[in-house]
Write an enzyme that holds these catalytic residues in place. Structure first.
Site, PDB file in Angstrom:
ATOM      1  N   VAL A 155      -1.500  -9.876 -14.712  1.00  0.00           N
ATOM      2  CA  VAL A 155      -0.952 -11.034 -13.981  1.00  0.00           C
ATOM      3  C   VAL A 155      -1.988 -12.136 -13.756  1.00  0.00           C
ATOM      4  O   VAL A 155      -1.637 -13.292 -13.525  1.00  0.00           O
ATOM      5  CB  VAL A 155      -0.322 -10.617 -12.618  1.00  0.00           C
ATOM      6  CG1 VAL A 155       0.847  -9.663 -12.819  1.00  0.00           C
ATOM      7  CG2 VAL A 155      -1.361 -10.014 -11.677  1.00  0.00           C
ATOM      8  N   SER A 198      -0.087  -8.193   3.126  1.00  0.00           N
ATOM      9  CA  SER A 198      -0.597  -7.013   3.849  1.00  0.00           C
ATOM     10  C   SER A 198      -0.828  -7.400   5.302  1.00  0.00           C
ATOM     11  O   SER A 198      -1.122  -8.574   5.589  1.00  0.00           O
ATOM     12  CB  SER A 198      -1.925  -6.562   3.228  1.00  0.00           C
ATOM     13  OG  SER A 198      -2.570  -5.634   4.088  1.00  0.00           O
ATOM     14  N   TYR A 229     -10.103  -8.830  -0.174  1.00  0.00           N
ATOM     15  CA  TYR A 229      -8.689  -8.428  -0.128  1.00  0.00           C
ATOM     16  C   TYR A 229      -7.947  -9.193   0.977  1.00  0.00           C
ATOM     17  O   TYR A 229      -6.853  -9.723   0.750  1.00  0.00           O
ATOM     18  CB  TYR A 229      -8.631  -6.923   0.126  1.00  0.00           C
ATOM     19  CG  TYR A 229      -7.251  -6.318   0.131  1.00  0.00           C
ATOM     20  CD1 TYR A 229      -6.556  -6.090  -1.064  1.00  0.00           C
ATOM     21  CD2 TYR A 229      -6.644  -5.926   1.325  1.00  0.00           C
ATOM     22  CE1 TYR A 229      -5.296  -5.517  -1.055  1.00  0.00           C
ATOM     23  CE2 TYR A 229      -5.382  -5.348   1.335  1.00  0.00           C
ATOM     24  CZ  TYR A 229      -4.712  -5.141   0.148  1.00  0.00           C
ATOM     25  OH  TYR A 229      -3.460  -4.565   0.159  1.00  0.00           O
ATOM     26  N   ALA A 230      -8.548  -9.281   2.171  1.00  0.00           N
ATOM     27  CA  ALA A 230      -7.886  -9.980   3.282  1.00  0.00           C
ATOM     28  C   ALA A 230      -7.695 -11.457   2.954  1.00  0.00           C
ATOM     29  O   ALA A 230      -6.642 -12.041   3.260  1.00  0.00           O
ATOM     30  CB  ALA A 230      -8.686  -9.815   4.567  1.00  0.00           C
ATOM     31  N   ARG A 279       4.187   2.028 -10.388  1.00  0.00           N
ATOM     32  CA  ARG A 279       3.925   3.115  -9.430  1.00  0.00           C
ATOM     33  C   ARG A 279       3.917   2.560  -7.999  1.00  0.00           C
ATOM     34  O   ARG A 279       4.024   1.350  -7.791  1.00  0.00           O
ATOM     35  CB  ARG A 279       2.575   3.793  -9.740  1.00  0.00           C
ATOM     36  CG  ARG A 279       1.404   2.860  -9.561  1.00  0.00           C
ATOM     37  CD  ARG A 279       0.087   3.578  -9.818  1.00  0.00           C
ATOM     38  NE  ARG A 279      -0.992   2.841  -9.201  1.00  0.00           N
ATOM     39  CZ  ARG A 279      -2.175   2.642  -9.765  1.00  0.00           C
ATOM     40  NH1 ARG A 279      -2.433   3.135 -10.946  1.00  0.00           N
ATOM     41  NH2 ARG A 279      -3.102   1.963  -9.117  1.00  0.00           N
ATOM     42  N   ASN A 285       4.045  -8.103  -6.601  1.00  0.00           N
ATOM     43  CA  ASN A 285       3.567  -6.909  -5.893  1.00  0.00           C
ATOM     44  C   ASN A 285       2.212  -6.415  -6.411  1.00  0.00           C
ATOM     45  O   ASN A 285       1.495  -5.727  -5.682  1.00  0.00           O
ATOM     46  CB  ASN A 285       4.630  -5.800  -6.026  1.00  0.00           C
ATOM     47  CG  ASN A 285       4.072  -4.426  -5.722  1.00  0.00           C
ATOM     48  OD1 ASN A 285       3.982  -4.037  -4.560  1.00  0.00           O
ATOM     49  ND2 ASN A 285       3.670  -3.683  -6.759  1.00  0.00           N
TER      50      ASN A 285
HETATM   51  P1  NAI Z   1      -1.039   0.884  -6.386  1.00  0.00           P
HETATM   52  O1  NAI Z   1      -2.480   0.785  -6.677  1.00  0.00           O
HETATM   53  O2  NAI Z   1      -0.397   2.232  -6.277  1.00  0.00           O
HETATM   54  O3  NAI Z   1      -0.203   0.047  -7.476  1.00  0.00           O
HETATM   55  C1  NAI Z   1      -0.595  -1.244  -7.839  1.00  0.00           C
HETATM   56  C2  NAI Z   1       0.155  -1.670  -9.069  1.00  0.00           C
HETATM   57  O4  NAI Z   1      -0.290  -2.990  -9.421  1.00  0.00           O
HETATM   58  C3  NAI Z   1      -0.105  -0.787 -10.272  1.00  0.00           C
HETATM   59  O5  NAI Z   1       1.094  -0.624 -10.988  1.00  0.00           O
HETATM   60  C4  NAI Z   1      -1.094  -1.610 -11.106  1.00  0.00           C
HETATM   61  O6  NAI Z   1      -0.998  -1.344 -12.498  1.00  0.00           O
HETATM   62  C5  NAI Z   1      -0.628  -3.005 -10.803  1.00  0.00           C
HETATM   63  N1  NAI Z   1      -1.655  -4.025 -11.040  1.00  0.00           N
HETATM   64  C6  NAI Z   1      -2.851  -4.166 -10.421  1.00  0.00           C
HETATM   65  N2  NAI Z   1      -3.513  -5.216 -10.934  1.00  0.00           N
HETATM   66  C7  NAI Z   1      -2.722  -5.767 -11.885  1.00  0.00           C
HETATM   67  C8  NAI Z   1      -2.845  -6.859 -12.779  1.00  0.00           C
HETATM   68  N3  NAI Z   1      -3.944  -7.619 -12.800  1.00  0.00           N
HETATM   69  N4  NAI Z   1      -1.829  -7.117 -13.621  1.00  0.00           N
HETATM   70  C9  NAI Z   1      -0.703  -6.360 -13.629  1.00  0.00           C
HETATM   71  N5  NAI Z   1      -0.533  -5.297 -12.806  1.00  0.00           N
HETATM   72  C10 NAI Z   1      -1.531  -5.004 -11.956  1.00  0.00           C
HETATM   73  O7  NAI Z   1      -0.820   0.019  -5.077  1.00  0.00           O
HETATM   74  P2  NAI Z   1       0.310   0.057  -3.931  1.00  0.00           P
HETATM   75  O8  NAI Z   1      -0.237   0.767  -2.766  1.00  0.00           O
HETATM   76  O9  NAI Z   1       1.605   0.457  -4.496  1.00  0.00           O
HETATM   77  O10 NAI Z   1       0.315  -1.503  -3.534  1.00  0.00           O
HETATM   78  C11 NAI Z   1       1.268  -2.430  -4.022  1.00  0.00           C
HETATM   79  C12 NAI Z   1       1.040  -3.742  -3.305  1.00  0.00           C
HETATM   80  O11 NAI Z   1       1.181  -3.557  -1.900  1.00  0.00           O
HETATM   81  C13 NAI Z   1      -0.366  -4.317  -3.527  1.00  0.00           C
HETATM   82  O12 NAI Z   1      -0.297  -5.717  -3.625  1.00  0.00           O
HETATM   83  C14 NAI Z   1      -1.084  -3.925  -2.256  1.00  0.00           C
HETATM   84  O13 NAI Z   1      -2.136  -4.799  -1.969  1.00  0.00           O
HETATM   85  C15 NAI Z   1       0.041  -4.030  -1.239  1.00  0.00           C
HETATM   86  N6  NAI Z   1      -0.194  -3.270  -0.029  1.00  0.00           N
HETATM   87  C16 NAI Z   1      -0.341  -1.898  -0.057  1.00  0.00           C
HETATM   88  C17 NAI Z   1      -0.561  -1.214   1.115  1.00  0.00           C
HETATM   89  C18 NAI Z   1      -0.701   0.281   1.148  1.00  0.00           C
HETATM   90  O14 NAI Z   1      -0.958   0.810   2.231  1.00  0.00           O
HETATM   91  N7  NAI Z   1      -0.544   0.994   0.060  1.00  0.00           N
HETATM   92  C19 NAI Z   1      -0.664  -1.905   2.392  1.00  0.00           C
HETATM   93  C20 NAI Z   1      -0.489  -3.328   2.309  1.00  0.00           C
HETATM   94  C21 NAI Z   1      -0.259  -3.970   1.138  1.00  0.00           C
END
Ligand code: NAI
Length: 245
Positions: free
Chosen positions: A62, A140, A153-154, A16, A88
């Site tokens: 992961v 980020s 997180y930071a 997602r 990611n």
């Molecule tokens: P989201 O919460 O919509 O999706 C995160 C995904 O990572 C999900 O599919 C979840 O199942 C997976 N996930 C989390 N922990 C896991 C684990 N231990 N093992 C396997 N899968 C795992 O998050 P989003 O917004 O799509 O973020 C994606 C990346 O981008 C993250 O690393 C987030 O920190 C980074 N990010 C997001 C920002 C935002 O504004 N949405 C801003 C800056 C960075």
């Protein structure tokens, strides 16, 4: 022929949000995608929706190094040798410092930083042998600037930048590149809990005046893992509407 034809790409957290958009963009570029996420159902459903063929979904935490090694073996036997890794997957457990619990700190470091280490270490041997590979870490802007209420997180996102540059230096002579994207505020489930008032405040801090979409990160990702970026390694690209300059 599209530029990633014949390549196999792992996208962690690809079920997602930003990860899903990256998986779509790399599939459109011709890659076969291994969608990795915590739940098999979500990973498989996301893989089934990707354009093109040869994709598959894999359930893997992961943060669990032995699960990562086992998942990589399955990916290699089911889809093929991995040429692209996008780290990611990420979580937030926000709290102010004095109230932050050990588990909140540890869980975020384990998923966001150790997770990227686990997958990078696992794919590296094959990439070095083939003298070809592209690794992309999703950090980020908060990893560059810090953020009140997000020390865990930071720290994890700043750690990813050190990991990126060290991997880039260590593996450059073996034909493997490693870069990072530092997204700003992107519309996903992770930012979905913000109130309208919070979004307004955020907008006022973004020169381009709007939150980003997952596709904005995906476009940059497609470029950085592809042949157009063959001379780029160890870099951090902010995709943030100009927040951090
Ligand atoms: P989201 O919460 O919509 O999706 C995160 C995904 O990572 C999900 O599919 C979840 O199942 C997976 N996930 C989390 N922990 C896991 C684990 N231990 N093992 C396997 N899968 C795992 O998050 P989003 O917004 O799509 O973020 C994606 C990346 O981008 C993250 O690393 C987030 O920190 C980074 N990010 C997001 C920002 C935002 O504004 N949405 C801003 C800056 C960075």
């Amino acid at each position: 022929m599209t530029e990633l034809e014949g390549k196999v790409a792992i996208v962690t957290g690809g079920s997602r949000g930003i990860g899903q958009a990256i998986a779509v963009a790399l599939a459109e570029a011709g890659a076969r995608i291994a969608v990795v996420s915590r739940q098999a159902q979500g990973a498989e459903a996301a893989a089934a929706q990707l354009p093109g063929s040869g994709h598959a979904g894999f359930a893997c935490d992961v943060a669990d190094a032995s699960a990562v090694a086992a998942t990589l073996s399955r990916i290699e036997s089911d889809i093929g040798d991995v040429g692209i890794l996008v780290n990611n997957a990420g979580i937030t457990r926000d709290n102010i410092l004095v109230r932050m619990k050990d588990e909140e700190f540890d869980e975020v470091i384990a998923a966001n930083l150790k997770g990227a280490f686990n997958f990078t270490r696992a794919v590296t041997r094959g990439m070095m042998k083939r003298r070809e590979g592209a690794i992309l870490n999703i950090s980020s802007v908060v990893g560059l600037t810090g953020n009140a209420g997000q020390v865990n997180y930071a720290a994890s996102k700043a750690g990813l930048l050190g990991l990126t540059k060290s991997v880039a230096k260590e593996l450059a002579s073996r034909g493997v590149r490693c870069n990072a994207i530092a997204p700003g505020f992107i519309r996903t489930d992770m930012t979905g809990e913000l109130t309208e008032a919070q979004v307004e405040t955020l907008r006022s801090q973004i020169p381009l005046g709007t939150l980003g979409e997952p596709q904005d990160i995906a476009g940059a990702a497609r470029f950085l893992v592809g042949p157009g970026a063959r001379y780029i390694t160890g870099q951090v690209l902010a995709v943030d509407g100009g927040m951090v300059m």
